[in-house]
Design an enzyme around this catalytic site. Structure first.
Site, PDB file in Angstrom:
ATOM      1  N   HIS A 112       0.853  -1.184   0.000  1.00 17.20           N
ATOM      2  CA  HIS A 112       0.000   0.000   0.000  1.00 17.20           C
ATOM      3  C   HIS A 112       0.890   1.235   0.000  1.00 17.20           C
ATOM      4  O   HIS A 112       1.722   1.417   0.900  1.00 17.20           O
ATOM      5  CB  HIS A 112      -0.934   0.008   1.213  1.00 17.20           C
ATOM      6  CG  HIS A 112      -2.015  -1.017   1.134  1.00 17.20           C
ATOM      7  ND1 HIS A 112      -2.527  -1.667   2.237  1.00 17.20           N
ATOM      8  CD2 HIS A 112      -2.695  -1.516   0.063  1.00 17.20           C
ATOM      9  CE1 HIS A 112      -3.475  -2.510   1.853  1.00 17.20           C
ATOM     10  NE2 HIS A 112      -3.588  -2.440   0.541  1.00 17.20           N
ATOM     11  N   GLU A 115       1.785   3.809   3.027  1.00 19.87           N
ATOM     12  CA  GLU A 115       2.312   3.273   4.281  1.00 19.87           C
ATOM     13  C   GLU A 115       3.840   3.320   4.266  1.00 19.87           C
ATOM     14  O   GLU A 115       4.527   2.309   4.245  1.00 19.87           O
ATOM     15  CB  GLU A 115       1.762   1.852   4.488  1.00 19.87           C
ATOM     16  CG  GLU A 115       0.243   1.847   4.591  1.00 19.87           C
ATOM     17  CD  GLU A 115      -0.398   0.469   4.508  1.00 19.87           C
ATOM     18  OE1 GLU A 115       0.354  -0.535   4.527  1.00 19.87           O
ATOM     19  OE2 GLU A 115      -1.634   0.385   4.420  1.00 19.87           O
ATOM     20  N   ARG A 172      -3.207   4.904  -2.007  1.00 19.89           N
ATOM     21  CA  ARG A 172      -3.115   3.551  -1.448  1.00 19.89           C
ATOM     22  C   ARG A 172      -2.865   2.482  -2.499  1.00 19.89           C
ATOM     23  O   ARG A 172      -2.069   1.573  -2.302  1.00 19.89           O
ATOM     24  CB  ARG A 172      -4.432   3.238  -0.722  1.00 19.89           C
ATOM     25  CG  ARG A 172      -4.630   1.791  -0.285  1.00 19.89           C
ATOM     26  CD  ARG A 172      -6.020   1.632   0.323  1.00 19.89           C
ATOM     27  NE  ARG A 172      -6.385   0.255   0.614  1.00 19.89           N
ATOM     28  CZ  ARG A 172      -6.204  -0.348   1.785  1.00 19.89           C
ATOM     29  NH1 ARG A 172      -5.619   0.302   2.771  1.00 19.89           N
ATOM     30  NH2 ARG A 172      -6.583  -1.592   1.973  1.00 19.89           N
ATOM     31  N   HIS A 243       2.766  -3.671   6.857  1.00 21.15           N
ATOM     32  CA  HIS A 243       1.791  -2.607   6.595  1.00 21.15           C
ATOM     33  C   HIS A 243       1.819  -1.596   7.743  1.00 21.15           C
ATOM     34  O   HIS A 243       2.549  -1.739   8.707  1.00 21.15           O
ATOM     35  CB  HIS A 243       0.377  -3.192   6.512  1.00 21.15           C
ATOM     36  CG  HIS A 243       0.127  -4.088   5.349  1.00 21.15           C
ATOM     37  ND1 HIS A 243      -0.797  -3.810   4.376  1.00 21.15           N
ATOM     38  CD2 HIS A 243       0.666  -5.288   4.991  1.00 21.15           C
ATOM     39  CE1 HIS A 243      -0.822  -4.771   3.478  1.00 21.15           C
ATOM     40  NE2 HIS A 243       0.066  -5.698   3.830  1.00 21.15           N
ATOM     41  N   GLU A 317       0.970  -4.749  11.149  1.00 19.78           N
ATOM     42  CA  GLU A 317       0.453  -3.379  11.058  1.00 19.78           C
ATOM     43  C   GLU A 317       1.257  -2.555  12.067  1.00 19.78           C
ATOM     44  O   GLU A 317       1.073  -2.676  13.273  1.00 19.78           O
ATOM     45  CB  GLU A 317      -1.042  -3.332  11.380  1.00 19.78           C
ATOM     46  CG  GLU A 317      -1.941  -4.079  10.402  1.00 19.78           C
ATOM     47  CD  GLU A 317      -2.159  -3.330   9.095  1.00 19.78           C
ATOM     48  OE1 GLU A 317      -1.651  -2.186   8.962  1.00 19.78           O
ATOM     49  OE2 GLU A 317      -2.832  -3.872   8.203  1.00 19.78           O
TER      50      GLU A 317
END
Length: 382
Positions: A112, A115, A172, A243, A317
């Site tokens: 993405h 990020e 994104r 991510h 994440e």
């Protein structure tokens, strides 16, 4: 055309928003002129704070070349696909040479575009294993038994686009154009894999952030990863995709009605990684499937990796929990990478030790069973 994803919007942006956003098309050559600085003018990593800053794609490309140049015995690169805009998707292969077939660890960052902390972590991870493998006996052992396949930026087109200006910073998706008269750009690459594709947590509207594409593997970036994983699936012990944000460790699957056959193991390893992360800076990471701790979605690379038999598959994440979101300040890069490295190290160590020490234990047990059987047979004959 109005661009909804501005910096100001992001400060109130909900990560799982279903907000539809139309983005204007930017000429590829314009972006390239903006991004592609001459490599000789790009700073090298000798600068002390290099790993405490975000870097554009030309800088990351130069860094990859530097890693190969400075570590020719352990670092090589491999082009394994192309993006929609015909840029090479390149990984670094890191490991000590071996005459036998080695096991592997897969890590990709930047699927993405917005990020930015993810590619920063991939760079930090490479730096750390290269820095420590000569002095840390465990890292050295793993470098002998494993090859690390690390893609610093997977969604290269989107990443370059996110660096163009403030209006594109929060892009994104990929940069492929819409079809069927849709004027929006991009597919969410982490909804495009052949893993319960299109079933939940996706959109068929090409203007949506979570647009899953016209079909599974419609995007060349997803096909490239799929092909590589397919060729290496028997050798890959762990799949890690990086991510942000949310401070979570996600385990398969993203569909709420499907569980991984080794769910308990994944949770145990993930909780151990979360403990290792917390031990560094006190940051808490939540562990679980995305339906349990985030939201359900299908078509992810993590789910695909598990479906084809890679036993340990995790999505990291990284920081934070929403205060800065995708625009994590540079002064948080180093602590974020330090703690994430500890978590990744825990998972990789577990995968390594399970593969090699469990195998050794099995061989030893088999040998003793064989010897015992032979002794019993000889005793009976006597």
């Amino acid at each position: 055309m109005k661009d909804d994803l501005t910096r100001q919007t992001n400060r109130n942006f909900i990560k799982n928003s279903n907000h539809q956003t139309k983005m204007y098309s930017l000429d590829v050559h314009t972006v390239c002129v903006c991004q592609c600085t001459v490599l000789s003018g790009v700073e090298e990593t000798t600068e002390r704070n290099y790993y405490s800053r975000y870097h554009n794609m030309s800088e990351i490309t130069a860094w990859m070349e530097q890693m190969k140049r400075e570590n020719p015995d352990v670092v090589s690169s491999m082009v394994y696909g192309q993006t929609y805009e015909r840029r090479n998707i390149t990984l670094l292969k890191i490991g000590l040479s071996s005459t036998g077939r080695k096991k592997a660890i897969w890590m990709d960052c930047g699927i993405h575009a917005r990020e930015w902390i993810a590619p920063a972590f991939c760079q930090y991870f490479v730096k750390e294993i290269l820095r420590t493998y000569k002095t840390d006996t465990k890292v050295n052992e793993m470098m002998k038994n494993l090859d690390f396949y690390i893609t610093p930026v997977l969604n290269i087109d989107g990443y370059i686009y996110s660096w163009h200006n403030e209006s594109t910073r929060l892009w994104r998706k990929s940069r492929s154009p819409g079809t069927g008269g849709c004027t929006c750009y991009g597919t969410d690459l982490n909804r495009n894999f052949y893993a319960n594709w299109g079933m939940v947590g996706v959109s068929t509207d090409c203007c949506n952030l979570f647009y899953c594409g016209t079909k599974a593997l419609s995007e060349s970036e997803a096909r490239a990863v799929t092909d590589m994983l397919g060729k290496m699936s028997e050798d890959i012990l762990a799949f890690l995709t990086i991510h942000s944000y949310g401070q979570q460790l996600l385990v398969p699957y993203g569909h709420p009605n499907i569980s991984a056959p080794n769910h308990d193991e994944l949770m145990e390893v993930g909780l151990g990684a979360a403990m290792a992360i917390m031990a560094v800076n006190g940051m808490d990471y939540t562990v679980g499937t995305s339906p349990d701790i985030l939201y359900p979605f299908s078509g992810s690379s993590q789910d695909f990796a598990r479906l084809i038999g890679i036993p340990l598959s995790f999505t990291f994440e990284l920081r934070d929990k929403g205060e800065h979101g995708f625009e994590l300040p540079e002064d948080q890069i180093q602590p974020t990478c330090e703690e994430a490295y500890a978590g990744a190290h825990h998972i990789i160590t577990y995968a390594h030790d399970k593969a090699f020490y469990s195998y050794a234990a099995t061989v030893t047990a088999t040998l003793w069973t064989t010897l015992l059987a032979a002794w019993v047979s000889s005793a009976i004959l006597l």
